[in-house]
Motif scaffolding. Structure first.
Motif, PDB file in Angstrom:
ATOM      1  N   ARG A 226       0.836  -1.214   0.000  1.00 42.36           N
ATOM      2  CA  ARG A 226       0.000   0.000   0.000  1.00 42.36           C
ATOM      3  C   ARG A 226       0.872   1.267   0.000  1.00 42.36           C
ATOM      4  O   ARG A 226       0.628   2.216  -0.746  1.00 42.36           O
ATOM      5  N   LEU A 227       1.894   1.282   0.874  1.00 44.05           N
ATOM      6  CA  LEU A 227       2.751   2.469   0.984  1.00 44.05           C
ATOM      7  C   LEU A 227       3.517   2.723  -0.323  1.00 44.05           C
ATOM      8  O   LEU A 227       3.704   3.872  -0.728  1.00 44.05           O
ATOM      9  N   VAL A 228       3.933   1.623  -0.972  1.00 43.15           N
ATOM     10  CA  VAL A 228       4.643   1.751  -2.255  1.00 43.15           C
ATOM     11  C   VAL A 228       3.674   2.273  -3.306  1.00 43.15           C
ATOM     12  O   VAL A 228       3.962   3.237  -4.034  1.00 43.15           O
ATOM     13  N   ASP A 229       2.517   1.640  -3.369  1.00 43.91           N
ATOM     14  CA  ASP A 229       1.511   1.962  -4.386  1.00 43.91           C
ATOM     15  C   ASP A 229       1.077   3.427  -4.287  1.00 43.91           C
ATOM     16  O   ASP A 229       0.958   4.127  -5.291  1.00 43.91           O
ATOM     17  N   GLU A 230       0.864   3.887  -3.072  1.00 41.85           N
ATOM     18  CA  GLU A 230       0.365   5.263  -2.873  1.00 41.85           C
ATOM     19  C   GLU A 230       1.490   6.274  -2.683  1.00 41.85           C
ATOM     20  O   GLU A 230       1.222   7.448  -2.429  1.00 41.85           O
ATOM     21  N   GLU A 231       2.726   5.791  -2.791  1.00 41.07           N
ATOM     22  CA  GLU A 231       3.905   6.660  -2.631  1.00 41.07           C
ATOM     23  C   GLU A 231       3.814   7.503  -1.351  1.00 41.07           C
ATOM     24  O   GLU A 231       4.018   8.721  -1.368  1.00 41.07           O
ATOM     25  N   VAL A 232       3.491   6.829  -0.264  1.00 40.69           N
ATOM     26  CA  VAL A 232       3.432   7.524   1.031  1.00 40.69           C
ATOM     27  C   VAL A 232       4.864   7.653   1.576  1.00 40.69           C
ATOM     28  O   VAL A 232       5.531   6.636   1.786  1.00 40.69           O
ATOM     29  N   PRO A 233       5.339   8.867   1.788  1.00 42.95           N
ATOM     30  CA  PRO A 233       6.706   9.013   2.305  1.00 42.95           C
ATOM     31  C   PRO A 233       6.840   8.498   3.745  1.00 42.95           C
ATOM     32  O   PRO A 233       5.936   8.665   4.563  1.00 42.95           O
ATOM     33  N   LEU A 234       7.993   7.893   4.028  1.00 45.20           N
ATOM     34  CA  LEU A 234       8.342   7.474   5.386  1.00 45.20           C
ATOM     35  C   LEU A 234       9.555   8.303   5.810  1.00 45.20           C
ATOM     36  O   LEU A 234      10.590   8.264   5.144  1.00 45.20           O
TER      37      LEU A 234
END
Ligand SMILES: Nc1ncnc2[nH]cnc12
Ligand SMILES: [Zn+2]
Length: 321
Positions: A226-234
């Protein structure tokens, strides 16, 4: 010459260096419980997040006036700029000051005065994020947030920090909904000590646009996807993770695994005065101990600019270097 970096995860109170603690104690006639600088420095050994937070909150007692907050913020800007940071979005903890009797306007006036002149003084664009203490009552968060809004403080966002385990994002849905309706950006600490479930909650219940830390996301493949797909920054903080025993050593830090998984990772200092260094120190130690390559550093620098809340024009300027 390496590319400029945006620092997206640092707590301004966590840049309070021991020397400044003593100088402000003198200025404000505060009696410190430390014999001298060495005595204070000997206490910078942490076993977990809470053991750090105890010292972090104790040392804040020297911060009393707008001048103190302005001096603290400018000292960080000077140091960060010297280390190659060209843009910063930093946290401050209003409740930590109001709860010990410091008027909110002293905090806001000092910090915002430094923010207003950072480009001219330090060549560094800056923005402040008010961070809610998640281990304090929900009504307190709502009250301090209302006051910040009433004072029309030019903050860029709302964040969530302090003791994570047992204090899930779900508690703070309403105040984050209000922040979003005010047009603010929202971010949250999640997956530092807390479980991947808190990262899901930060995304789904708070609408978090970035996850601060997020290293424990790796335990949940569906979450990583999900984080990769939505390009959510960490906003990862390697030296912090070592000092707070989230990872055993820098050479075992999962930063490269995160990059290879396709996550939009950035490198940040968190609380540089407490964790052994600023952003440039994090990069230098990652190079020495994790073998971070120039190409990986470049990716991380570009990620930080992409993940920032700077205007498109400022981002383009930063990406040109
Ligand atoms: N690393 C961290 N995690 C949670 N809250 C914090 N406040 C300051 N530093 C923090
Ligand atoms: Zn943090």
């Amino acid at each position: 010459m390496s590319s400029p970096v945006a620092e997206l995860h640092m707590h301004i109170e966590g840049s309070l260096e021991p020397e400044l603690i003593f100088a402000l104690a003198e200025r404000n006639s505060v009696q410190l419980p430390y014999a001298d600088l060495d005595d204070l420095r000997s206490r910078y050994e942490f076993t977990d997040l809470q053991s750090f937070l105890d010292l972090y909150f104790a040392n804040m007692q020297v911060l009393r006036t707008a001048q103190d907050f302005a001096d603290l913020t400018r000292a960080y800007f000077a140091r960060a700029s010297a280390g190659g940071v060209a843009h910063v979005e930093f946290f401050f903890n209003p409740q930590a000051h109001v709860n010990r009797g410091v008027p909110l306007h002293e905090v806001l006036d000092g910090i915002m005065d430094a923010v207003a002149t950072s480009e001219r003084e330090f060549g560094l664009s800056s923005a402040a994020i008010a961070a809610i203490l998640r281990d304090r009552p929900v009504h307190e968060a709502e009250e301090v947030f209302s006051e910040i809004i009433r004072l029309q403080t030019p903050i860029v966002g709302l964040g969530l920090d302090s003791a994570e385990v047992g204090n899930p994002p779900s508690l703070f849905e309403d105040v984050f909904a209000r922040a979003r309706s005010e047009g603010l950006h929202v971010v949250a600490h999640a997956g530092e000590e807390g479980p991947p479930e808190y990262i899901w909650q930060a995304l789904d219940l708070l609408g978090a646009e970035r996850i601060d830390h997020g290293v424990r996301a790796l335990e949940d493949p569906a979450l990583v996807a999900r984080l990769v797909d939505e390009e959510v920054p960490l906003t990862v903080c390697p030296l912090s993770n070592v000092r707070l025993c989230v990872v055993d050593s820098l050479s075992e830090h999962p930063l490269r695994t995160m990059l290879e998984a396709g996550l939009l990772v950035t490198v940040n200092s968190d609380d540089p005065a407490y964790f052994g260094g600023y952003v440039d120190d994090n990069f230098a130690q990652l190079r020495d101990q994790l073998g971070l390559t120039d190409a990986e550093r470049e990716t991380l620098a570009r990620n930080s600019i992409k993940a920032s809340f700077a205007s498109d024009a400022r981002k383009a300027q930063l990406l040109r270097g």
